[in-house]
Design a protein around this motif. Structure first.
Motif, mmCIF file in Angstrom:
data_model
loop_
_atom_site.group_PDB
_atom_site.id
_atom_site.type_symbol
_atom_site.label_atom_id
_atom_site.label_comp_id
_atom_site.label_asym_id
_atom_site.label_seq_id
_atom_site.Cartn_x
_atom_site.Cartn_y
_atom_site.Cartn_z
ATOM 1 N N ASN A 1 10.066 1.121 6.910
ATOM 2 C CA ASN A 1 11.215 0.628 7.676
ATOM 3 C C ASN A 1 11.071 -0.855 8.015
ATOM 4 O O ASN A 1 11.719 -1.349 8.932
ATOM 5 N N ALA A 2 10.208 -1.546 7.269
ATOM 6 C CA ALA A 2 9.832 -2.919 7.624
ATOM 7 C C ALA A 2 11.001 -3.895 7.594
ATOM 8 O O ALA A 2 10.941 -4.957 8.226
ATOM 9 N N ASP A 3 12.078 -3.570 6.871
ATOM 10 C CA ASP A 3 13.219 -4.473 6.820
ATOM 11 C C ASP A 3 13.968 -4.536 8.143
ATOM 12 O O ASP A 3 14.824 -5.395 8.334
ATOM 13 N N CYS B 1 10.975 -0.439 -4.450
ATOM 14 C CA CYS B 1 11.742 0.446 -3.580
ATOM 15 C C CYS B 1 11.072 1.790 -3.308
ATOM 16 O O CYS B 1 11.415 2.465 -2.339
ATOM 17 N N GLY B 2 10.133 2.201 -4.165
ATOM 18 C CA GLY B 2 9.611 3.555 -4.102
ATOM 19 C C GLY B 2 10.321 4.421 -5.128
ATOM 20 O O GLY B 2 11.282 3.989 -5.778
ATOM 21 N N ALA C 1 16.653 -0.388 -0.009
ATOM 22 C CA ALA C 1 16.183 -0.282 1.380
ATOM 23 C C ALA C 1 16.227 1.166 1.858
ATOM 24 O O ALA C 1 15.340 1.615 2.599
ATOM 25 N N ILE C 2 17.258 1.908 1.440
ATOM 26 C CA ILE C 2 17.327 3.326 1.803
ATOM 27 C C ILE C 2 16.150 4.074 1.205
ATOM 28 O O ILE C 2 15.501 4.886 1.882
ATOM 29 N N CYS C 3 15.852 3.809 -0.061
ATOM 30 C CA CYS C 3 14.730 4.476 -0.726
ATOM 31 C C CYS C 3 13.428 4.209 0.018
ATOM 32 O O CYS C 3 12.627 5.119 0.232
ATOM 33 N N ARG C 4 13.235 2.986 0.417
ATOM 34 C CA ARG C 4 12.022 2.659 1.188
ATOM 35 C C ARG C 4 11.946 3.492 2.462
ATOM 36 O O ARG C 4 10.892 4.026 2.810
ATOM 37 N N ALA C 5 13.076 3.592 3.151
ATOM 38 C CA ALA C 5 13.085 4.328 4.413
ATOM 39 C C ALA C 5 12.745 5.804 4.192
ATOM 40 O O ALA C 5 12.094 6.426 5.041
ATOM 41 N N ARG D 1 0.834 -1.201 0.000
ATOM 42 C CA ARG D 1 0.000 0.000 0.000
ATOM 43 C C ARG D 1 0.865 1.246 0.000
ATOM 44 O O ARG D 1 0.620 2.206 -0.748
ATOM 45 N N ARG D 2 1.896 1.243 0.827
ATOM 46 C CA ARG D 2 2.751 2.422 0.923
ATOM 47 C C ARG D 2 3.614 2.604 -0.326
ATOM 48 O O ARG D 2 3.895 3.727 -0.731
ATOM 49 N N LEU D 3 4.059 1.511 -0.946
ATOM 50 C CA LEU D 3 4.836 1.629 -2.182
ATOM 51 C C LEU D 3 3.990 2.243 -3.293
ATOM 52 O O LEU D 3 4.487 3.042 -4.098
ATOM 53 N N ALA D 4 2.726 1.855 -3.337
ATOM 54 C CA ALA D 4 1.840 2.425 -4.348
ATOM 55 C C ALA D 4 1.688 3.933 -4.171
ATOM 56 O O ALA D 4 1.482 4.674 -5.144
ATOM 57 N N ALA D 5 1.793 4.375 -2.922
ATOM 58 C CA ALA D 5 1.644 5.806 -2.637
ATOM 59 C C ALA D 5 2.977 6.554 -2.665
ATOM 60 O O ALA D 5 3.001 7.784 -2.562
ATOM 61 N N ALA D 6 4.093 5.826 -2.812
ATOM 62 C CA ALA D 6 5.427 6.436 -2.748
ATOM 63 C C ALA D 6 5.829 6.985 -4.110
ATOM 64 O O ALA D 6 6.793 6.529 -4.736
ATOM 65 N N THR D 7 5.097 7.965 -4.585
ATOM 66 C CA THR D 7 5.328 8.508 -5.926
ATOM 67 C C THR D 7 6.195 9.766 -5.921
ATOM 68 O O THR D 7 6.792 10.114 -6.933
ATOM 69 N N ASP D 8 6.259 10.481 -4.801
ATOM 70 C CA ASP D 8 7.102 11.666 -4.726
ATOM 71 C C ASP D 8 8.572 11.252 -4.804
ATOM 72 O O ASP D 8 9.020 10.375 -4.070
ATOM 73 N N LYS D 9 9.318 11.886 -5.704
ATOM 74 C CA LYS D 9 10.715 11.501 -5.889
ATOM 75 C C LYS D 9 11.558 11.912 -4.683
ATOM 76 O O LYS D 9 11.534 13.048 -4.238
#
Length: 474
Positions: free
Chosen positions: A429-431, A153-154, A420-424, A122-130
């Motif tokens: 931070n699930a990793d 990764c986002g 993983a950094i991009c996700r954070a 859900r959060r990856l789908a919303a992670a559109t801001d560069k």
């Protein structure tokens, strides 16, 4: 308060009855009256209970729903960030203990795996801001291109353009140990960014071979790490992210295919002949095995027989055993591409030396390797390999992992490196849950946050050197 009033009246009566002149009497009575009023006011404040405020210094910086505050410690000239979630009291008081080490709402940490994965999606789908990840200090002078899959990764851009350090989209700056210089760091430091210490060499290589004290790095107060260590904030593993999915879950007929390609016995590929003490011991051990009769072909500088990386897969696949000996001994979690990409990917059974057996078991497919230290003498190791060479049934047991589900590989779902950094940067931070230090009942970093959740490395020296095995540095 009544008692204070009574004592005040007694004092004023005694003054009135004293032999002082009228002017002194009036002054003394007025002084007692004022003091009594102040005492009554102070006691009333105590009875209501004062609000206890933490000591604060410096400006506040907002990150999502969190507030950065700068605190100063008596033994350091550097400020380190302390997080306080908006509208909630923070229990964090000592920056050296790490951001997030106070109580964190456990709601996300109580989710089961399917719920966590659903929230990630859900959060990856919303992670559109560069978001921008800036590699400030180069890895051995290289400017390799980095790009990550936004679906996993986002949305992130990985760049070497230092002018973007002040861009509001830049959420992380990465510093490779090889090119960190005290006079070449971002100034002023943006406290809204993760400043990440990056290294994939063993701690023995840094401390013993390169003689790096890490004193400057320690004083800089990096607030995240990206190394081969499993307890890094971001894992920089030598294991390819696609290894499990591309190799595991195969049909049992894979055994016949593996055996059909085996025409040679053992291979080693070594080019570091003595830069580290572990490298010298490694080469001595392999030469001893060869002297005792081990049928081994050697490639690399140490054998004066070069091989291109393009030739590695086809070459290694012909051998039954690949000697994955590392250049460091018992350095925590230090297992390199020799094990993953050279041996496992090309279906040669890795004979391993370097990390501890427990460290291999934490990352390797079950039953996939032969641990050299399990044998009392080099000759016993040779005898066992010779036994496997003559017994196909026992030999293919080391490939049972190919038929297992990818989920059985330790650390399987853990996202690595820049991904993983991009996700954070997008609050994922699930990793963290794969770290050996993760405490599900009281996580230091929440699995999900609104925006960047900063970390702190209390002491890089104590963590990278102090928490490694003592024998690593011998």
């Amino acid at each position: 308060m009544v008692i204070i009033g009574v004592f005040g009246c007694i004092k004023m009566t005694r003054i009135a009855e004293s032999g002082l002149n009228p002017t002194c009497k009036r002054t003394a009575i007025l002084a007692v009256l004022v003091i009594s009023i102040l005492e009554i006011y102070y006691v009333s404040k105590l009875e209501r209970g004062p609000a206890v405020q933490p000591y604060r210094s410096g400006p506040q910086h907002s990150i999502g729903d969190y507030t950065f505050e700068m605190t100063m410690e008596s033994d350091t000239e550097l400020s380190t960030p302390v997080l306080q979630q908006s509208g909630e009291a923070s229990s964090l008081s000592n920056p050296r203990e790490g951001i997030g080490n106070g109580t964190v709402k456990p709601s996300h940490s109580q989710l089961n795996e399917s719920q966590i994965e659903a929230e990630i999606s859900r959060r990856l789908a919303a992670a559109t801001d560069k978001k921008i990840i800036l590699i400030w200090s180069l890895a051995f002078g290289n400017k390799d291109a980095h790009s990550e899959n936004p679906k996993i990764c986002g949305n992130c851009e990985i760049t070497y353009d230092r002018s973007l350090i002040s861009d509001e989209r830049t959420g992380a700056a990465v510093f490779h140990f090889d090119s960190i210089r005290g006079n070449d760091m971002p100034t002023p430091r943006n406290l809204n960014q993760l400043h990440i210490f990056w290294d994939m060499e063993s701690s023995a290589t840094l401390k013993v071979a390169r003689r790096l004290s890490l004193s400057f790095e320690d004083s800089y107060k990096f607030n995240a790490t990206m190394t081969h260590r499993l307890d890094s904030a971001f894992l920089a593993s030598y294991q390819s992210a696609s290894l499990a999915d591309s190799q595991m879950g195969k049909n049992v007929s894979i055994y016949e295919d593996v055996l059909s390609r085996k025409s040679k016995f053992a291979i080693a590929m070594i080019s570091n002949c003595g830069y580290t003490n572990g490298a010298r011991v490694r080469l001595a051990k392999i030469k001893e095995l060869i002297r005792l009769g081990l049928k081994m072909d050697g490639f690399g500088n140490c054998f004066n027989k070069k091989i291109s990386w393009k030739q590695v897969p086809e070459t290694v696949a012909k051998y039954k055993f690949y000697f994955s000996f590392e250049n460091s001994y018992h350095c925590k979690d230090y297992v390199t591409e020799k094990f993953f990409n050279n041996a496992l990917r090309n279906h040669a059974v890795p004979v391993v030396w370097g990390a501890t057996k427990k460290d291999y078991e934490k990352i390797a497919p079950p039953g996939s390797f032969i641990f050299a230290e399990d044998f009392d003498t080099p000759q016993k190791l040779i005898d066992y390999l010779s036994f496997l060479d003559k017994n196909d049934t026992e030999y293919v047991n080391y490939f049972k992992w190919l038929t297992m589900k990818p989920e059985m590989l330790p650390q399987y779902k853990r996202i690595r490196g820049f991904c993983a950094i991009c996700r954070a940067l997008h609050g994922i931070n699930a990793d963290e849950r794969f770290s050996p230090k993760f405490d599900r009942s009281n996580p230091s970093v929440p699995l999900f946050s609104d925006g960047i959740y900063p970390r702190v490395v209390p002491s890089l020296i104590k963590w990278f050197y102090g928490e490694d095995n003592p024998e690593c540095f011998h």
